[in-house]
Scaffold this motif. Structure first.
Motif, short mmCIF file in Angstrom:
data_model
loop_
_atom_site.label_atom_id
_atom_site.label_comp_id
_atom_site.label_asym_id
_atom_site.label_seq_id
_atom_site.Cartn_x
_atom_site.Cartn_y
_atom_site.Cartn_z
N ALA A 180 0.83 -1.21 0.00
CA ALA A 180 0.00 0.00 0.00
C ALA A 180 0.86 1.25 0.00
O ALA A 180 0.47 2.29 -0.53
CB ALA A 180 -0.94 -0.01 1.20
N LYS A 181 2.05 1.17 0.63
CA LYS A 181 2.94 2.34 0.68
C LYS A 181 3.82 2.42 -0.56
O LYS A 181 3.99 3.49 -1.13
CB LYS A 181 3.80 2.28 1.94
CG LYS A 181 3.04 2.54 3.22
CD LYS A 181 3.99 2.62 4.40
CE LYS A 181 3.23 2.96 5.69
NZ LYS A 181 4.15 3.04 6.85
N ALA A 182 4.41 1.31 -0.96
CA ALA A 182 5.28 1.30 -2.15
C ALA A 182 5.42 -0.13 -2.61
O ALA A 182 6.24 -0.88 -2.10
CB ALA A 182 6.65 1.91 -1.83
N ALA A 183 4.60 -0.52 -3.59
CA ALA A 183 4.58 -1.91 -4.04
C ALA A 183 5.91 -2.34 -4.62
O ALA A 183 6.31 -3.49 -4.51
CB ALA A 183 3.47 -2.09 -5.08
N GLU A 184 6.64 -1.41 -5.24
CA GLU A 184 7.92 -1.74 -5.84
C GLU A 184 9.09 -1.23 -4.99
O GLU A 184 10.22 -1.25 -5.45
CB GLU A 184 8.00 -1.10 -7.24
CG GLU A 184 6.89 -1.53 -8.19
CD GLU A 184 6.96 -3.00 -8.51
OE1 GLU A 184 8.07 -3.54 -8.48
OE2 GLU A 184 5.91 -3.60 -8.79
N GLY A 185 8.82 -0.85 -3.77
CA GLY A 185 9.90 -0.27 -2.97
C GLY A 185 10.14 1.17 -3.39
O GLY A 185 9.60 1.67 -4.37
N ARG A 186 10.98 1.88 -2.64
CA ARG A 186 11.32 3.26 -2.97
C ARG A 186 12.81 3.36 -3.24
O ARG A 186 13.62 2.97 -2.40
CB ARG A 186 10.91 4.19 -1.83
CG ARG A 186 11.25 5.66 -2.12
CD ARG A 186 10.62 6.57 -1.10
NE ARG A 186 9.17 6.51 -1.16
CZ ARG A 186 8.38 7.24 -0.36
NH1 ARG A 186 8.90 8.04 0.54
NH2 ARG A 186 7.07 7.13 -0.46
N LYS A 187 13.15 3.85 -4.42
CA LYS A 187 14.57 4.00 -4.77
C LYS A 187 15.15 5.20 -4.02
O LYS A 187 14.68 6.32 -4.16
CB LYS A 187 14.73 4.17 -6.27
CG LYS A 187 16.19 4.24 -6.71
CD LYS A 187 16.33 4.26 -8.22
CE LYS A 187 15.85 5.58 -8.77
NZ LYS A 187 16.08 5.68 -10.23
#
Length: 735
Positions: free
Chosen positions: A692-699
């Motif tokens: 919900a916050k970052a499905a692909e993670g945050r770079k």
């Protein structure tokens, strides 16, 4: 004047045909005046003739003549079988067209045909109160006709509207009515031309013919004018062009022109011809070529005009935009001008030397000048293998293949954070045969550094693992080496891949390339003993075959040591149990061969749980709940048992191997690896990936080389992430 290759003559120029009588005929003689064989064809036409299918009013013999040589003659006979215009009585001019497919020429002759009645009586007359009518396409007009019975008997009259397409007539082209003797009747034909495309603006002569039993047909003639309507659309797509047309990486001095496509669509019922003229702010700076100069537009048709614009280009400088205006004129101006009448065109002219090359030259000159005037930035001179943030989040220590340890001060303000070299090395800064910058240099280790660990309780000491199996303990504030640990039984130089302190800092674990784990102990308030307290050989004694150790991690309660290595396995060692007791091993999903490794280990910061994160050579991060691991039955405590540990979550974290993972104090996970990215992963309270916050993670950070090590610390609501890798750099990012 073009030479006439066809010579023709008629046997007569006047001919009389009586309706209902025998056919009449005339001959056409054609001479071949060319220097080649040719055959000839004839067509006979009359104005207003009946062109309906199946109606044939003349016969031609032969229909197609055989090819004849130069000077020969061909004779055609034309037999008039019927009147070309049904019911017509009077004189009509016939057109005889002679043509040859080979010679591509034609000849026309005229013959006057007199059509006489068949001897019947004229009992009907037709009058048109109004003979001229005007109408727009899709509109309708009523055309009245008055028919009078001149005889002494009632007549069943048939009125036919001719010479105009019957589809234009609402209710059909025929009316039937009974007219009493000496009386008259009036009928109306409603004419509605179709769409603009199907009803060209022109005059349409028509006739209304009345026929009755034993009566010569009577007719009245009129004219219908379809009025002009519609417009000509004018488009230019795109309205912006540039010279050169394509972006060039290298200088292009040959391109000096660009082409605009001007598109015209005739949405009127008039045939048009369009002429384009150029004007505008910058038209004098250009030369123009317009093809075609006068474009013909059929009704409903579309045509394109190509406008070629040439101008001079400067060698250097910025691009400039020329404003041009294309103005149009229509040959038939009854509908005004095109819609719109003008188009504004933009021509972007780029310098011959691309701007990037100009900037690159300026940047190169600036870089050379800056290199001469400013010192080189402080960095390692080889791969950075390990980075650690101090517990007070004030400094960072890094170890590298350049045989050095460096320390950095975290300099932060409200907006930015960065690392600054801390301290100056007092001795000769040469290591690994390379000159080192003395600023920020903590130590020279003589061999490449593979692993670093800061002493947990106070971060004034750091343990460094080297390529030859030696562990050096350094005092950070003083920059002095306190102790050097080496197993006397190690005769091969067993490379140290990872280090980890136990709580209290009295125990230090080292993981080696041979598959050995060494436990070093220190008495209270004293240095570590020279020999390891315990050596666990996972490769041979524990029957794991090959197991070079890549990472170590100790659970938050200090009881379980996780050892990771080849074949994508990790081993759990409850080291506080009787000496040598191994809990078991776990293999990750996917391939598990010689080149498959678990590279990264990190425990979540919770003493109540044993949540472990692993990263592997396939680019996956896996979250494990070690308290739920179940071991297979094994009576020999000296052998490694197979474990079945449930996974909490698993996801693809990178396109290449993920080399390092680290947990923050609030449970966020940081990773770095061969895809050259430092990623931040949000986890739920159950330690699952929070999509919900970052499905692909945050770079967080991306560089040009693989990332080898990451670390993360949180203080005062700020999360600091440090990374090091094959670009020789140590980078700090604040989240």
């Amino acid at each position: 004047m073009e030479k006439s290759l066809i010579n023709a003559s008629l046997s007569t120029e006047n001919l009389t045909f009586r309706r209902g009588s025998s056919p009449v005929a005339f001959e056409v003689t054609v001479n071949n005046n060319s220097d080649q064989f040719a055959n000839f064809q004839l067509e006979v036409s009359a104005p207003g003739e009946n062109q309906s299918s199946g109606y044939s009013w003349y016969k031609l013999t032969p229909e197609v003549a055989a090819a004849q040589p130069h000077g020969s003659s061909t004779r055609f006979q034309v037999l008039i079988l019927n009147t070309p215009i049904p019911g017509f009585v009077g004189i009509v001019n016939l057109t005889v067209k002679i043509f040859s497919p080979q010679l591509r020429q034609q000849r026309r002759l005229l013959l006057r045909l007199t059509i006489e009645p068949d001897g019947g009586q004229t009992l009907l007359s037709v009058e048109l109160p109004v003979r001229d009518f005007q109408v727009y396409p899709r509109n309708s007009v009523d055309i009245p006709a008055r028919v009078r019975n001149l005889g002494q008997q009632p007549v069943n009259a048939v009125l036919r509207f001719t010479n105009i397409d019957p589809l234009w007539l609402v209710g059909g082209a025929e009316r039937r009515l009974l007219i009493d003797p000496g009386s008259s009747a009036e009928v109306r034909f409603e004419c509605q031309p179709p769409s603009v495309v199907q009803a060209p603006s022109q005059n349409y002569p028509f006739a209304i013919e009345a026929t009755g039993h034993n009566s010569i047909p009577a007719r009245g003639e009129g004219n219908l004018e379809v009025l002009p309507i519609g417009f000509v659309e004018f488009h230019t797509t795109p309205k912006q062009q540039k010279i050169p047309f394509k972006n060039r990486w290298l200088p292009d001095w040959k391109s000096h022109s660009a082409t605009f496509e001007l598109e015209f669509k005739n949405a009127s019922n008039l045939k048009q011809q369009v002429n384009v003229q150029m004007q505008g702010k910058d038209w004098r700076k250009c030369t123009f070529a317009i093809n075609p100069q006068d474009a013909n537009l059929n009704i409903g048709g579309t045509t394109k005009v190509f406008l070629d614009v040439k101008t001079k280009r400067p060698w250097v400088g910025l691009s400039k935009t020329l404003l041009l205006e294309a103005r149009t004129e229509l040959f038939d101006q009854r509908l005004g001008t095109t819609d719109p009448a003008t188009q504004i065109l933009e021509l972007k002219v780029l310098p011959i030397i691309p701007l990037w090359l100009q900037l690159a030259i300026l940047a190169l000159l600036a870089a050379l000048l800056a290199r001469l005037l400013t010192p080189a930035p402080v960095s390692h001179t080889n791969f950075v293998q390990s980075v650690r943030i101090s517990g007070d989040v004030l400094s960072v220590v890094s170890g590298s293949d350049d045989c050095t340890l460096r320390r950095w001060r975290i300099n932060t303000n409200f907006l930015t954070s960065n690392l600054e070299p801390e301290g100056v090395y007092s001795k000769s800064p040469d290591a690994c045969a390379k000159r080192q910058q003395s600023k920020g240099l903590l130590a020279i280790t003589t061999l490449p550094v593979q692993a670093l660990r800061l002493m947990p309780e106070n971060n004034n000491r750091v343990a460094a693992g080297l390529d030859n199996g030696i562990i050096q303990i350094w005092d950070i504030p003083k920059g002095e080496k306190i102790q050097e640990l080496k197993d006397k039984q190690d005769l091969t130089g067993d490379k140290v891949f990872d280090l980890v302190y136990a709580p209290g800092s009295r125990y230090l674990f080292s993981g080696h390339g041979s598959g050995k784990v060494r436990l070093w102990s220190a008495p209270p308030n004293s240095d570590f003993q020279a020999d390891p307290q315990q050596v666990i050989d996972l490769q041979f004694k524990q029957k794991l075959q090959r197991f070079p150790i890549k990472a170590l991690s100790l659970s938050p309660n200090g009881k379980t040591l996780v050892i990771a290595g080849e074949f994508k396995r990790f081993v759990l060692w409850n080291w506080k149990q009787p000496q040598g007791f191994l809990f078991g091993q776990q293999t990750l999903e996917g391939s598990a061969g010689l080149d498959d490794f678990v590279f990264g280990l990190a425990f979540a910061p919770s003493k109540d749980k044993e949540i472990l994160a692993t990263s592997d050579s396939d680019g996956y991060i896996t979250i494990w709940d070690l308290k739920q691991c179940k071991a297979s039955k094994n009576s020999n405590p000296q052998e490694v048992t197979q474990l079945n540990c449930p996974t909490v979550d698993r996801w693809q974290a990178g396109r290449g191997a993920v080399r390092s993972v680290a947990f923050s104090e609030d449970g966020m996970l940081v990773s770095g690896g061969d895809d050259r990215k430092v990623m931040l992963w949000f986890l739920t309270p159950e330690y699952k990936l929070d999509k919900a916050k970052a499905a692909e993670g945050r770079k967080i950070y991306e560089t040009s080389k693989p990332i080898m090590s990451v670390d993360v610390k949180k203080t005062e609501g700020k999360t600091f992430i440090v990374s090091g890798g094959e670009d020789f750099q140590v980078k700090l990012n604040r989240f």
